[in-house]
Scaffold this motif. Structure first.
Motif, PDB file in Angstrom:
ATOM      1  N   HIS A   1      10.718  -1.614  -8.872  1.00  0.00           N
ATOM      2  CA  HIS A   1      10.986  -1.183 -10.252  1.00  0.00           C
ATOM      3  C   HIS A   1      12.216  -1.889 -10.799  1.00  0.00           C
ATOM      4  CE1 HIS A   1      13.051   1.473 -13.189  1.00  0.00           C
ATOM      5  NE2 HIS A   1      11.836   1.562 -13.698  1.00  0.00           N
ATOM      6  N   ALA A   2      13.263  -1.982  -9.983  1.00  0.00           N
ATOM      7  CA  ALA A   2      14.494  -2.653 -10.416  1.00  0.00           C
ATOM      8  C   ALA A   2      14.256  -4.132 -10.701  1.00  0.00           C
ATOM      9  CB  ALA A   2      15.579  -2.487  -9.358  1.00  0.00           C
ATOM     10  N   ARG A   3      13.228  -4.699 -10.084  1.00  0.00           N
ATOM     11  CA  ARG A   3      12.916  -6.116 -10.288  1.00  0.00           C
ATOM     12  C   ARG A   3      11.831  -6.340 -11.326  1.00  0.00           C
ATOM     13  NH1 ARG A   3      13.612  -8.584  -4.102  1.00  0.00           N
ATOM     14  NH2 ARG A   3      15.782  -7.891  -3.885  1.00  0.00           N
ATOM     15  N   GLY A   4      11.525  -5.292 -12.077  1.00  0.00           N
ATOM     16  CA  GLY A   4      10.656  -5.462 -13.225  1.00  0.00           C
ATOM     17  C   GLY A   4       9.196  -5.136 -13.037  1.00  0.00           C
ATOM     18  N   TYR A   5       8.830  -4.567 -11.896  1.00  0.00           N
ATOM     19  CA  TYR A   5       7.440  -4.181 -11.672  1.00  0.00           C
ATOM     20  C   TYR A   5       7.130  -2.839 -12.330  1.00  0.00           C
ATOM     21  CZ  TYR A   5       6.912  -7.640  -7.842  1.00  0.00           C
ATOM     22  OH  TYR A   5       6.828  -8.776  -7.090  1.00  0.00           O
ATOM     23  N   ARG A   6       5.875  -2.681 -12.703  1.00  0.00           N
ATOM     24  CA  ARG A   6       5.336  -1.357 -12.995  1.00  0.00           C
ATOM     25  C   ARG A   6       4.825  -0.802 -11.671  1.00  0.00           C
ATOM     26  NH1 ARG A   6       1.215  -2.762 -17.863  1.00  0.00           N
ATOM     27  NH2 ARG A   6       0.284  -3.914 -16.122  1.00  0.00           N
ATOM     28  N   VAL A   7       5.260   0.417 -11.329  1.00  0.00           N
ATOM     29  CA  VAL A   7       5.030   0.928  -9.978  1.00  0.00           C
ATOM     30  C   VAL A   7       4.299   2.263 -10.006  1.00  0.00           C
ATOM     31  CG1 VAL A   7       6.125   1.613  -7.808  1.00  0.00           C
ATOM     32  CG2 VAL A   7       7.113  -0.258  -9.158  1.00  0.00           C
TER      33      VAL A   7
ATOM     34  N   MET B   1       3.492 -11.738 -21.724  1.00  0.00           N
ATOM     35  CA  MET B   1       2.922 -11.498 -20.388  1.00  0.00           C
ATOM     36  C   MET B   1       3.440 -10.171 -19.862  1.00  0.00           C
ATOM     37  SD  MET B   1       3.067 -13.955 -17.038  1.00  0.00           S
ATOM     38  CE  MET B   1       2.218 -13.496 -15.544  1.00  0.00           C
ATOM     39  N   SER B   2       2.520  -9.302 -19.394  1.00  0.00           N
ATOM     40  CA  SER B   2       2.927  -7.986 -18.924  1.00  0.00           C
ATOM     41  C   SER B   2       3.577  -8.070 -17.559  1.00  0.00           C
ATOM     42  CB  SER B   2       1.720  -7.046 -18.867  1.00  0.00           C
ATOM     43  OG  SER B   2       0.758  -7.531 -17.963  1.00  0.00           O
ATOM     44  N   ALA B   3       4.355  -7.055 -17.238  1.00  0.00           N
ATOM     45  CA  ALA B   3       5.024  -7.005 -15.940  1.00  0.00           C
ATOM     46  C   ALA B   3       3.989  -6.818 -14.842  1.00  0.00           C
ATOM     47  CB  ALA B   3       6.018  -5.850 -15.923  1.00  0.00           C
ATOM     48  N   PRO B   4       4.251  -7.333 -13.627  1.00  0.00           N
ATOM     49  CA  PRO B   4       3.329  -7.119 -12.512  1.00  0.00           C
ATOM     50  C   PRO B   4       3.283  -5.648 -12.127  1.00  0.00           C
ATOM     51  CG  PRO B   4       5.354  -8.126 -11.727  1.00  0.00           C
ATOM     52  CD  PRO B   4       5.419  -8.144 -13.225  1.00  0.00           C
ATOM     53  N   THR B   5       2.148  -5.221 -11.578  1.00  0.00           N
ATOM     54  CA  THR B   5       1.923  -3.832 -11.225  1.00  0.00           C
ATOM     55  C   THR B   5       1.742  -3.698  -9.724  1.00  0.00           C
ATOM     56  OG1 THR B   5       0.839  -3.455 -13.347  1.00  0.00           O
ATOM     57  CG2 THR B   5       0.468  -1.811 -11.647  1.00  0.00           C
ATOM     58  N   ALA B   6       2.394  -2.691  -9.136  1.00  0.00           N
ATOM     59  CA  ALA B   6       2.323  -2.479  -7.689  1.00  0.00           C
ATOM     60  C   ALA B   6       1.917  -1.044  -7.387  1.00  0.00           C
ATOM     61  CB  ALA B   6       3.675  -2.767  -7.045  1.00  0.00           C
ATOM     62  N   LEU B   7       1.003  -0.877  -6.446  1.00  0.00           N
ATOM     63  CA  LEU B   7       0.630   0.430  -5.906  1.00  0.00           C
ATOM     64  C   LEU B   7       1.195   0.540  -4.496  1.00  0.00           C
ATOM     65  CD1 LEU B   7      -0.934   3.124  -5.743  1.00  0.00           C
ATOM     66  CD2 LEU B   7      -2.937   1.791  -5.001  1.00  0.00           C
ATOM     67  N   ILE B   8       1.892   1.640  -4.229  1.00  0.00           N
ATOM     68  CA  ILE B   8       2.471   1.889  -2.917  1.00  0.00           C
ATOM     69  C   ILE B   8       1.919   3.201  -2.391  1.00  0.00           C
ATOM     70  CG2 ILE B   8       4.597   2.268  -1.615  1.00  0.00           C
ATOM     71  CD1 ILE B   8       6.061   0.726  -3.849  1.00  0.00           C
ATOM     72  N   THR B   9       1.108   3.146  -1.336  1.00  0.00           N
ATOM     73  CA  THR B   9       0.653   4.388  -0.719  1.00  0.00           C
ATOM     74  C   THR B   9       1.755   4.891   0.207  1.00  0.00           C
ATOM     75  OG1 THR B   9      -0.417   3.384   1.225  1.00  0.00           O
ATOM     76  CG2 THR B   9      -1.721   3.535  -0.795  1.00  0.00           C
ATOM     77  N   GLY B  10       1.855   6.206   0.339  1.00  0.00           N
ATOM     78  CA  GLY B  10       2.963   6.756   1.109  1.00  0.00           C
ATOM     79  C   GLY B  10       4.295   6.367   0.476  1.00  0.00           C
ATOM     80  N   GLY B  11       4.348   6.469  -0.850  1.00  0.00           N
ATOM     81  CA  GLY B  11       5.510   5.963  -1.579  1.00  0.00           C
ATOM     82  C   GLY B  11       6.496   7.005  -2.047  1.00  0.00           C
ATOM     83  N   THR B  12       6.379   8.244  -1.561  1.00  0.00           N
ATOM     84  CA  THR B  12       7.261   9.298  -2.046  1.00  0.00           C
ATOM     85  C   THR B  12       8.462   9.552  -1.139  1.00  0.00           C
ATOM     86  OG1 THR B  12       5.872  10.987  -0.990  1.00  0.00           O
ATOM     87  CG2 THR B  12       5.399  10.455  -3.294  1.00  0.00           C
ATOM     88  N   SER B  13       8.543   8.823  -0.039  1.00  0.00           N
ATOM     89  CA  SER B  13       9.688   8.990   0.863  1.00  0.00           C
ATOM     90  C   SER B  13       9.848   7.718   1.696  1.00  0.00           C
ATOM     91  CB  SER B  13       9.510  10.199   1.786  1.00  0.00           C
ATOM     92  OG  SER B  13       8.377  10.026   2.631  1.00  0.00           O
ATOM     93  N   GLY B  14      10.968   7.603   2.397  1.00  0.00           N
ATOM     94  CA  GLY B  14      11.185   6.545   3.369  1.00  0.00           C
ATOM     95  C   GLY B  14      11.035   5.146   2.818  1.00  0.00           C
ATOM     96  N   ILE B  15      10.352   4.303   3.566  1.00  0.00           N
ATOM     97  CA  ILE B  15      10.184   2.895   3.207  1.00  0.00           C
ATOM     98  C   ILE B  15       9.438   2.741   1.883  1.00  0.00           C
ATOM     99  CG2 ILE B  15       9.017   0.756   3.883  1.00  0.00           C
ATOM    100  CD1 ILE B  15       9.635   1.589   6.830  1.00  0.00           C
ATOM    101  N   GLY B  16       8.411   3.544   1.681  1.00  0.00           N
ATOM    102  CA  GLY B  16       7.641   3.458   0.444  1.00  0.00           C
ATOM    103  C   GLY B  16       8.483   3.751  -0.776  1.00  0.00           C
ATOM    104  N   LYS B  17       9.288   4.794  -0.704  1.00  0.00           N
ATOM    105  CA  LYS B  17      10.146   5.163  -1.836  1.00  0.00           C
ATOM    106  C   LYS B  17      11.199   4.083  -2.087  1.00  0.00           C
ATOM    107  CE  LYS B  17      13.227   8.909  -3.358  1.00  0.00           C
ATOM    108  NZ  LYS B  17      14.559   8.290  -3.111  1.00  0.00           N
ATOM    109  N   ALA B  18      11.813   3.572  -1.016  1.00  0.00           N
ATOM    110  CA  ALA B  18      12.814   2.516  -1.181  1.00  0.00           C
ATOM    111  C   ALA B  18      12.198   1.276  -1.811  1.00  0.00           C
ATOM    112  CB  ALA B  18      13.433   2.179   0.174  1.00  0.00           C
ATOM    113  N   THR B  19      10.962   0.956  -1.418  1.00  0.00           N
ATOM    114  CA  THR B  19      10.282  -0.199  -1.992  1.00  0.00           C
ATOM    115  C   THR B  19       9.953   0.032  -3.459  1.00  0.00           C
ATOM    116  OG1 THR B  19       9.344  -0.701   0.183  1.00  0.00           O
ATOM    117  CG2 THR B  19       8.338  -1.766  -1.716  1.00  0.00           C
ATOM    118  N   ALA B  20       9.533   1.241  -3.793  1.00  0.00           N
ATOM    119  CA  ALA B  20       9.248   1.568  -5.193  1.00  0.00           C
ATOM    120  C   ALA B  20      10.483   1.363  -6.062  1.00  0.00           C
ATOM    121  CB  ALA B  20       8.742   3.011  -5.300  1.00  0.00           C
ATOM    122  N   GLU B  21      11.615   1.838  -5.584  1.00  0.00           N
ATOM    123  CA  GLU B  21      12.863   1.690  -6.342  1.00  0.00           C
ATOM    124  C   GLU B  21      13.239   0.220  -6.504  1.00  0.00           C
ATOM    125  OE1 GLU B  21      15.086   5.869  -5.116  1.00  0.00           O
ATOM    126  OE2 GLU B  21      15.127   4.169  -3.710  1.00  0.00           O
ATOM    127  N   LEU B  22      13.068  -0.559  -5.442  1.00  0.00           N
ATOM    128  CA  LEU B  22      13.436  -1.969  -5.491  1.00  0.00           C
ATOM    129  C   LEU B  22      12.517  -2.751  -6.424  1.00  0.00           C
ATOM    130  CD1 LEU B  22      15.184  -4.294  -4.456  1.00  0.00           C
ATOM    131  CD2 LEU B  22      13.631  -4.500  -2.506  1.00  0.00           C
TER     132      LEU B  22
END
Length: 247
Positions: free
Chosen positions: A24-30, A1-22
């Protein structure tokens, strides 16, 4: 089973970037999007190399089409859509011009709506959609009328979308950060001394006595994205240290 995939708009700074890092650490493709060349370049250096960083202007439906097609080609499907892109323009009603008004509507509301529309065919049944709204949509903030109205428009979408997408078991929720130190005040064009004064004054009105962090908001987003929140839909989660701002 493949890892879940997440798209984050506005993801290069602030809340979006922090969420991307989190996530990813929990196994998502981001995948993250942004439109500022400086923050894109910084994100490409700072984020794990597995995270896909794409340039996309939230105002451009052509950019949204391109991002959607790239996700289709790379991953085939989406499991989480975090609609986080947004701008702030703080000023009194008398100081607004049409261009600024349109910019806020196009980024904060129109762009997020059509990103959802265009990526919806890729969203897996049982997936999660999360909007960043903000506490200004439900509490008065001087100078925040149009910014708050555009975020409030997103908030009004959530219950209807939750009902509409329920047959596919897609959950739709919002997260409303309160006073969070994301650097967004600087993006609004305020001088450094005004930013510091605003931050201090805002923190003093929060019952917990401080500004929140992007990482704290990211934890709430990650929860809403997860199966642990499998019975939560149509809700707005306020993360504001007890509120009290804008009073």
């Amino acid at each position: 089973m493949s890892a879940p995939t997440a798209l984050i708009t506005g993801g290069t700074s602030g809340i979006g970037k922090a969420t991307a890092e989190l996530l990813h650490a929990r196994g998502y493709r981001v995948i993250v999007t942004g439109q500022n060349p400086d923050t894109i370049a910084a994100a490409e250096k700072a984020l794990p190399e597995e995270i896909v960083v794409l340039r996309a202007d939230a105002r451009s439906l052509t950019d949204t089409d391109r991002v959607t097609e790239e996700i289709r080609e790379r991953f085939g499907a989406l499991d989480v859509l975090f609609l986080n892109a947004g701008i702030v323009r703080g000023r009194p009603v008398a100081a607004f011009d049409e261009a600024t008004f349109d910019d806020l509507v196009n980024v904060n509301f129109k762009g997020q709506f059509f990103t959802l529309q265009k990526t919806l065919p890729l969203l897996s049944d049982g997936g999660s959609v999360i909007f960043t709204v903000g506490i200004g949509a439900i509490r008065g903030i001087s100078g925040g009328s149009v910014t708050s109205a555009t975020r409030g428009a997103l908030l009004s979408l959530v219950p209807s979308l939750a009902v509409e997408l329920a047959p596919r078991r897609i959950r739709v929720n919002a997260v409303s950060p309160g006073a969070v130190d994301t650097g967004i005040w600087a993006k609004g064009g305020l001088p450094p001394e005004a930013i510091e004064a605003t931050a201090n004054a805002t923190a003093s009105r929060v019952p917990l006595g401080r500004l929140g962090t992007s990482e704290e908001i990211a934890e709430v987003v990650a929860f809403l994205a997860s199966t642990a929140a499998g019975y939560i839909t149509g809700e707005n989660i306020i993360v504001g240290g007890g509120g009290g701002i804008g009073v």
